[in-house]
Design a protein around this motif. Structure first.
Motif, PDB file in Angstrom:
ATOM      1  N   PHE A   1      18.601  16.720 -27.096  1.00 50.10           N
ATOM      2  CA  PHE A   1      19.583  15.690 -27.477  1.00 50.10           C
ATOM      3  C   PHE A   1      18.843  14.394 -27.791  1.00 50.10           C
ATOM      4  O   PHE A   1      18.360  13.709 -26.896  1.00 50.10           O
ATOM      5  CB  PHE A   1      20.576  15.517 -26.335  1.00 50.10           C
ATOM      6  CG  PHE A   1      21.789  14.712 -26.695  1.00 50.10           C
ATOM      7  CD1 PHE A   1      22.543  15.012 -27.819  1.00 50.10           C
ATOM      8  CD2 PHE A   1      22.208  13.664 -25.890  1.00 50.10           C
ATOM      9  CE1 PHE A   1      23.678  14.283 -28.140  1.00 50.10           C
ATOM     10  CE2 PHE A   1      23.345  12.930 -26.199  1.00 50.10           C
ATOM     11  CZ  PHE A   1      24.078  13.237 -27.325  1.00 50.10           C
ATOM     12  N   ASP A   2      18.745  14.079 -29.063  1.00 52.98           N
ATOM     13  CA  ASP A   2      17.872  12.991 -29.526  1.00 52.98           C
ATOM     14  C   ASP A   2      18.660  11.698 -29.757  1.00 52.98           C
ATOM     15  O   ASP A   2      19.885  11.706 -29.820  1.00 52.98           O
ATOM     16  CB  ASP A   2      17.188  13.438 -30.825  1.00 52.98           C
ATOM     17  CG  ASP A   2      18.207  13.722 -31.910  1.00 52.98           C
ATOM     18  OD1 ASP A   2      18.384  12.868 -32.782  1.00 52.98           O
ATOM     19  OD2 ASP A   2      18.845  14.801 -31.863  1.00 52.98           O
ATOM     20  N   PRO A   3      17.948  10.563 -29.877  1.00 50.77           N
ATOM     21  CA  PRO A   3      18.640   9.263 -29.968  1.00 50.77           C
ATOM     22  C   PRO A   3      19.526   9.114 -31.197  1.00 50.77           C
ATOM     23  O   PRO A   3      20.559   8.443 -31.122  1.00 50.77           O
ATOM     24  CB  PRO A   3      17.499   8.238 -29.973  1.00 50.77           C
ATOM     25  CG  PRO A   3      16.235   8.977 -30.032  1.00 50.77           C
ATOM     26  CD  PRO A   3      16.490  10.421 -29.779  1.00 50.77           C
ATOM     27  N   VAL A   4      19.135   9.683 -32.320  1.00 50.60           N
ATOM     28  CA  VAL A   4      19.976   9.528 -33.515  1.00 50.60           C
ATOM     29  C   VAL A   4      21.272  10.325 -33.347  1.00 50.60           C
ATOM     30  O   VAL A   4      22.361   9.848 -33.675  1.00 50.60           O
ATOM     31  CB  VAL A   4      19.209   9.952 -34.798  1.00 50.60           C
ATOM     32  CG1 VAL A   4      20.137   9.922 -36.005  1.00 50.60           C
ATOM     33  CG2 VAL A   4      18.019   9.024 -35.025  1.00 50.60           C
TER      34      VAL A   4
ATOM     35  N   VAL B   1      27.856  17.106 -23.129  1.00 49.71           N
ATOM     36  CA  VAL B   1      27.172  17.225 -24.422  1.00 49.71           C
ATOM     37  C   VAL B   1      26.810  18.687 -24.657  1.00 49.71           C
ATOM     38  O   VAL B   1      26.265  19.354 -23.765  1.00 49.71           O
ATOM     39  CB  VAL B   1      25.872  16.393 -24.422  1.00 49.71           C
ATOM     40  CG1 VAL B   1      25.083  16.625 -25.715  1.00 49.71           C
ATOM     41  CG2 VAL B   1      26.165  14.916 -24.233  1.00 49.71           C
ATOM     42  N   HIS B   2      27.121  19.191 -25.834  1.00 45.92           N
ATOM     43  CA  HIS B   2      26.581  20.492 -26.235  1.00 45.92           C
ATOM     44  C   HIS B   2      26.643  20.613 -27.751  1.00 45.92           C
ATOM     45  O   HIS B   2      27.182  19.740 -28.434  1.00 45.92           O
ATOM     46  CB  HIS B   2      27.301  21.651 -25.545  1.00 45.92           C
ATOM     47  CG  HIS B   2      26.348  22.739 -25.116  1.00 45.92           C
ATOM     48  ND1 HIS B   2      25.596  23.454 -26.007  1.00 45.92           N
ATOM     49  CD2 HIS B   2      26.016  23.210 -23.894  1.00 45.92           C
ATOM     50  CE1 HIS B   2      24.836  24.319 -25.339  1.00 45.92           C
ATOM     51  NE2 HIS B   2      25.062  24.186 -24.042  1.00 45.92           N
ATOM     52  N   ALA B   3      26.073  21.685 -28.255  1.00 49.52           N
ATOM     53  CA  ALA B   3      26.047  21.922 -29.696  1.00 49.52           C
ATOM     54  C   ALA B   3      27.289  22.712 -30.111  1.00 49.52           C
ATOM     55  O   ALA B   3      27.801  23.520 -29.337  1.00 49.52           O
ATOM     56  CB  ALA B   3      24.790  22.696 -30.067  1.00 49.52           C
TER      57      ALA B   3
ATOM     58  N   ALA C   1      12.156  12.006 -32.409  1.00 46.92           N
ATOM     59  CA  ALA C   1      13.294  12.928 -32.216  1.00 46.92           C
ATOM     60  C   ALA C   1      12.960  14.012 -31.189  1.00 46.92           C
ATOM     61  O   ALA C   1      13.854  14.587 -30.576  1.00 46.92           O
ATOM     62  CB  ALA C   1      13.686  13.558 -33.543  1.00 46.92           C
ATOM     63  N   GLU C   2      11.668  14.286 -30.999  1.00 48.92           N
ATOM     64  CA  GLU C   2      11.279  15.298 -30.020  1.00 48.92           C
ATOM     65  C   GLU C   2      10.810  14.679 -28.702  1.00 48.92           C
ATOM     66  O   GLU C   2      10.875  15.319 -27.660  1.00 48.92           O
ATOM     67  CB  GLU C   2      10.184  16.205 -30.598  1.00 48.92           C
ATOM     68  CG  GLU C   2      10.695  17.014 -31.774  1.00 48.92           C
ATOM     69  CD  GLU C   2       9.685  18.041 -32.268  1.00 48.92           C
ATOM     70  OE1 GLU C   2       8.579  18.123 -31.697  1.00 48.92           O
ATOM     71  OE2 GLU C   2      10.004  18.743 -33.240  1.00 48.92           O
TER      72      GLU C   2
ATOM     73  N   THR D   1      15.659  19.721 -35.285  1.00 51.41           N
ATOM     74  CA  THR D   1      14.262  19.744 -34.862  1.00 51.41           C
ATOM     75  C   THR D   1      14.017  21.079 -34.159  1.00 51.41           C
ATOM     76  O   THR D   1      14.955  21.812 -33.848  1.00 51.41           O
ATOM     77  CB  THR D   1      13.945  18.615 -33.861  1.00 51.41           C
ATOM     78  OG1 THR D   1      14.598  18.900 -32.612  1.00 51.41           O
ATOM     79  CG2 THR D   1      14.412  17.256 -34.363  1.00 51.41           C
ATOM     80  N   ARG D   2      12.743  21.363 -33.864  1.00 53.34           N
ATOM     81  CA  ARG D   2      12.451  22.634 -33.185  1.00 53.34           C
ATOM     82  C   ARG D   2      12.906  22.620 -31.735  1.00 53.34           C
ATOM     83  O   ARG D   2      12.909  23.641 -31.072  1.00 53.34           O
ATOM     84  CB  ARG D   2      10.963  22.978 -33.283  1.00 53.34           C
ATOM     85  CG  ARG D   2      10.095  21.823 -32.973  1.00 53.34           C
ATOM     86  CD  ARG D   2       8.638  22.016 -33.270  1.00 53.34           C
ATOM     87  NE  ARG D   2       7.970  20.816 -32.754  1.00 53.34           N
ATOM     88  CZ  ARG D   2       6.737  20.769 -32.320  1.00 53.34           C
ATOM     89  NH1 ARG D   2       5.991  21.848 -32.345  1.00 53.34           N
ATOM     90  NH2 ARG D   2       6.236  19.643 -31.867  1.00 53.34           N
ATOM     91  N   LYS D   3      13.322  21.445 -31.228  1.00 54.25           N
ATOM     92  CA  LYS D   3      13.832  21.357 -29.862  1.00 54.25           C
ATOM     93  C   LYS D   3      15.350  21.549 -29.794  1.00 54.25           C
ATOM     94  O   LYS D   3      15.921  21.627 -28.717  1.00 54.25           O
ATOM     95  CB  LYS D   3      13.499  19.983 -29.249  1.00 54.25           C
ATOM     96  CG  LYS D   3      12.028  19.625 -29.274  1.00 54.25           C
ATOM     97  CD  LYS D   3      11.234  20.455 -28.294  1.00 54.25           C
ATOM     98  CE  LYS D   3       9.778  20.020 -28.294  1.00 54.25           C
ATOM     99  NZ  LYS D   3       8.940  20.890 -27.461  1.00 54.25           N
ATOM    100  N   HIS D   4      16.007  21.566 -30.927  1.00 60.39           N
ATOM    101  CA  HIS D   4      17.463  21.694 -30.945  1.00 60.39           C
ATOM    102  C   HIS D   4      17.894  23.138 -30.672  1.00 60.39           C
ATOM    103  O   HIS D   4      17.134  24.074 -30.910  1.00 60.39           O
ATOM    104  CB  HIS D   4      18.013  21.204 -32.293  1.00 60.39           C
ATOM    105  CG  HIS D   4      18.064  19.709 -32.420  1.00 60.39           C
ATOM    106  ND1 HIS D   4      18.035  19.057 -33.631  1.00 60.39           N
ATOM    107  CD2 HIS D   4      18.133  18.744 -31.479  1.00 60.39           C
ATOM    108  CE1 HIS D   4      18.100  17.744 -33.437  1.00 60.39           C
ATOM    109  NE2 HIS D   4      18.149  17.529 -32.132  1.00 60.39           N
TER     110      HIS D   4
END
Lengths: 354, 156
Positions: A137-140, B114-116, A120-121, B90-93
């Protein structure tokens, strides 16, 4: 592109997929390469070209792929190449190389050890470095957006997705290399919580460490060593825009184009091994390739039962070849994918002789 | 930490090594303009034939042709065209609490970015919902100058 010079798959092998292999990548590759070569009856030193697919990001080390050559035996010096892609694209390169006619055999392999890192990272690092990677922005998450688009369009239901997972895991019980196998009740699967809505755990591929190797030979050489070679009748790959918001995620135009170029529709396909790493991607691929209900999809259990990143696409082609070489089938198909939400797709049509 | 070398006890020295890329680079006329716009709280798309692409690309994804740097301001609000709900960031989000990743078609754009979306709860997420950016106070010309989007008419 239709095949120019006859090239066939005459040997293949896979590692048993594991959630966390104790062996190093080169250690679990070694027996796989030996087994594929043994099956092909081509002595190691006679292999004309070697091509590998792997990902240094998974190993966390630049030029990690060079170490995998230990499993091949690179002395005396060999002619080899590497793609930072699934081994299916290494097979494509080897197929192109064999068109030159100065060599008649090639060894192809794909391998990946995903367990040491956090996918995910790590995977966001392959995205657009300006607009996607900084968001993690991860695959899941991206697959979940695609699944939502498909659900909204009424092209699939969550129940159908669970049924695909249950069928894959059931079929995988007969696959000695598979990782997630067994009988699962669809209602019980649907009672599970979302991991990343609208995807539940069964919609996701497992994290796998694994490898696959394939041996190719041209015309007469293939017939000389193999009773029933799996002939590559068409192979093609296409790519779409990297921004997921610039594509229709409910269809796969690149798969359709690759399938047309590979000649999928020119005669019936009996078995298709598809790299649908998420349940909802199977109906997208089936539609893009025009595969009806009479086509057996992923009898191996597919990518939902084992997902050795960088080998999973090559493993689909190996499974499709096995259906011809050992299963006596006439015409099968292997598919590989790369990037998020089926961005890039490769289609390989295989045939046995009557 | 100690180790034994040829019978002698030697103190191991620890050194700190920072990996860096000590160079800067231009983002070019298209991505550069997009990020300069974000710094100024403006979102720019690029014309590709009859369409407006956001985020802008240097080429037309349909034809591969180079695009002229003909920018159009879009948004800042937009419509969610598809979404997912991340329960364990995750810590990257971009956010440290459950949030939606979404494809957002900004007003005036023909493609989605794409965005949150900081909606607070999955119950507030739906396809077709209207969202608007939450800008950072200090902007650096990066995609995350938009901290995230929030439902229009009230933050979560």
């Amino acid at each position: 592109m239709a095949a120019l010079k006859d090239v066939a798959i005459i040997g293949y092998a896979q590692a048993r997929n594991e959630r966390q292999a104790q062996a190093t990548e080169v250690q679990f590759l070694f027996p796989v390469i030996n087994e594929a070569l043994e099956m092909s009856k081509i002595p190691r030193r006679e292999i004309g070209f070697t091509c590998a697919g792997s990902c240094d990001y998974l190993s966390g080390q630049t030029f990690a792929f060079v170490m995998n050559l230990e499993a091949v035996g690179a002395w005396p010096p060999i002619s080899e190449s590497h793609v930072e892609m699934d081994g299916a694209w290494a097979l494509y390169e080897a197929w192109v190389r064999l068109q030159h006619e100065d060599i008649d055999t090639a060894l192809v392999f794909g391998s990946g050890k995903s367990s040491p890192g956090n996918p995910a990272e790590i995977y966001p690092l392959q995205m657009d470095p300006y607009t996607l990677t900084p968001l993690g922005f991860d695959p899941v998450s991206s697959a979940a957006i695609q699944a939502r688009a498909l659900l909204d369009a009424g092209k699939v239901t969550e129940r159908q997705m669970a049924e695909i997972a249950a069928r894959s895991r059931r079929d995988a019980m007969k696959n000695p290399y598979a990782q997630v196998t067994g009988e699962f009740d669809v209602d019980e699967l649907l009672a599970q919580p979302y991991v990343t809505a609208p995807l539940r755990k069964h919609d996701l591929p497992p994290i796998s460490d694994g490898a696959c190797a394939v041996v190719l030979a041209t015309g007469d050489k293939a017939r000389e060593v193999c009773e029933r070679p799996a002939w590559i009748r068409g192979i093609d790959h296409r790519i779409e825009a990297h921004q997921p918001g610039m594509r229709d995620l409910t269809t796969s135009r690149s798969t359709r184009l690759a399938g047309e170029a590979a000649g999928v529709g020119s005669a019936p396909i009996e078995v298709a091994e598809l790299s649908a790493t998420f349940t909802h991607q199977e109906p997208i691929l089936r539609e893009a390739l025009g595969l009806g209900d009479q086509v057996a999809i992923n009898p191996s259990g597919g990518a939902l039962s084992a997902n050795p990143v960088m080998a999973v696409g090559l493993a689909r082609i190996a499974e499709a070849a096995k259906q011809i070489v050992e299963g006596g089938r006439r015409r099968t198909l292997g598919h590989a994918t790369s990037g998020m939400c089926l961005q890039q797709n490769l289609v390989c049509v295989l045939e046995g002789e009557q | 930490m100690q180790c034994v070398l040829l019978g002698a006890v030697t103190e191991l020295r620890a050194t700190t090594h920072t990996i860096e890329f000590p160079y800067t680079r231009t983002l070019g006329p298209v991505i550069g303009s997009f990020f300069t716009g974000l710094r100024d709280r403006r979102i720019l798309g690029i014309r590709a034939g009859d369409r407006v692409l956001v985020p802008p690309l240097e080429y037309d994804p349909e034809t591969g042709d180079a695009l002229k740097p003909d920018f159009v301001e879009v948004g800042p609000a937009g419509t969610v065209t598809s979404w997912s709900w991340v329960t364990k960031p995750t810590r990257k989000h971009p956010l440290d609490r459950p949030f939606g990743f979404a494809l957002i078609r900004l007003d005036g754009a023909d493609t989605a970015m794409v965005h949150a979306v900081d909606a607070g709860s999955i119950d507030r997420m739906q396809t077709g919902m209207r969202v608007t950016p939450r800008w950072r106070d200090e902007r650096k010309g990066r995609i995350d100058d938009i901290e995230c989007f929030v439902p229009e008419g009230g933050a979560a």
